[in-house]
Design an enzyme around this catalytic site. Structure first.
Site, PDB file in Angstrom:
ATOM      1  N   LYS A  27       0.811  -1.215   0.000  1.00 37.83           N
ATOM      2  CA  LYS A  27       0.000   0.000   0.000  1.00 37.83           C
ATOM      3  C   LYS A  27       0.847   1.269   0.000  1.00 37.83           C
ATOM      4  CE  LYS A  27      -4.398  -1.785   1.558  1.00 37.83           C
ATOM      5  NZ  LYS A  27      -5.483  -1.775   2.571  1.00 37.83           N
ATOM      6  N   ARG A  72      -3.809 -10.185   4.842  1.00 41.75           N
ATOM      7  CA  ARG A  72      -4.216 -10.180   3.433  1.00 41.75           C
ATOM      8  C   ARG A  72      -3.071  -9.610   2.607  1.00 41.75           C
ATOM      9  NH1 ARG A  72      -6.560  -6.623  -0.238  1.00 41.75           N
ATOM     10  NH2 ARG A  72      -8.060  -7.569  -1.692  1.00 41.75           N
TER      11      ARG A  72
END
Length: 283
Positions: free
Chosen positions: A223, A257
């Site tokens: 991210k 995840r």
């Protein structure tokens, strides 16, 4: 800290969450996801990647048909179904060995996916966008992952207090719809309506969310919070992701995840051995 133990009841057997971290592999069948958009939009490529995630040690595969990257456009129900259903049908026909979660906030997509074999519903809108999705989960007895994504949060108030308030609403929606308490997982939503500094504050204070009483999923993979810190593109954020996964685990996270399953799984196994002791050697 020690990890709280949870048994998340679902079709095919419970997810046993606690000291042993579980890894959720990401399977995006989208043309525009921030890291792997278009890589697996072809059916055969998607199925091959699902197999690769399992070979690397994924405990769950998370299938998504709509990108949630900043600036992405929402897709309609039929377009999302057209992306995910052929993959689900093919995996079900092969008796795919890992549980599949459907990454959607749309009730109709969730309903069709569960009927096709999905075992979890992963809602990035925390059950607060489409009010029918909680009823779908309750009807099928399917666990839900409710993610924090509060676009109207007052940034002048304490981050964790505001997250608890918003997630408490998601929990209330789930319980009122008839979803059992042991079928709820919370995701703090790293990168969603949070500033660069807030993402790292959240990582440092993640353990405070255990007060809500539910298992936690950590989703930091590749991210922007990592890219902006290290000044690297998404595919070069594996090392940074590993660091956040390990830190999230040490703060009590249960499910991770990720795009890069083997690297994160290996690091989490080492972290678990350091925290609880390594498994006994054979022979």
């Amino acid at each position: 800290m020690t990890h709280t133990a949870h048994n998340v009841v679902m079709a095919g057997g419970p997810l046993k969450l606690g000291r042993d971290p579980l890894v959720m592999g990401i399977l995006n069948v989208t043309p525009d996801s921030f890291s792997d958009g278009g890589d697996f939009s072809n059916r055969d490529l998607a199925l091959n990647h699902a197999d690769a995630l399992i070979a690397e040690g994924a405990d769950i595969v998370d299938l998504g048909g709509e990108s949630t990257r900043p600036g992405s456009e929402e897709v309609g129900v039929q377009a999302e179904l057209d992306r995910v259903m052929p993959i689900l049908d093919a995996l079900a026909a092969r008796d795919f060995e890992a549980p599949i979660s459907i990454d959607t906030y749309k009730a109709l997509v969730a309903d069709q996916a569960v009927q096709a074999g999905a075992s979890l519903i992963n809602d990035v809108r925390g059950l607060q966008r489409d009010p029918e999705i909680a009823a779908v989960a309750a009807c099928h007895g399917t666990p839900v992952i409710a993610m924090h994504w509060d676009t109207e949060r007052d940034s002048g108030l304490d981050l964790i207090d505001e997250m608890k308030r918003w997630l408490s609403r998601s929990i209330e929606i789930a319980l009122n719809a008839g979803i059992a308490k042991d079928k709820i997982i919370l995701d703090p939503g790293f990168g969603f309506a949070k500033s660069f500094a807030e993402n790292y504050e959240l990582l440092n204070r993640l353990d405070e969310l255990h007060a809500l009483g539910f298992p936690l999923l950590v989703g930091t993979s590749r991210k922007r919070m990592i890219g902006n810190l290290l000044d690297v593109p998404p595919r070069e954020r594996v090392s940074g992701t590993i660091a956040t996964s390990v830190l999230g685990y040490l703060k009590g996270g249960h499910i991770f995840r990720v795009h890069d399953v083997r690297a994160n799984r290996d690091a989490l196994r080492v972290a678990a051995a350091a925290l609880y002791g390594p498994p006994q050697q054979k022979g």
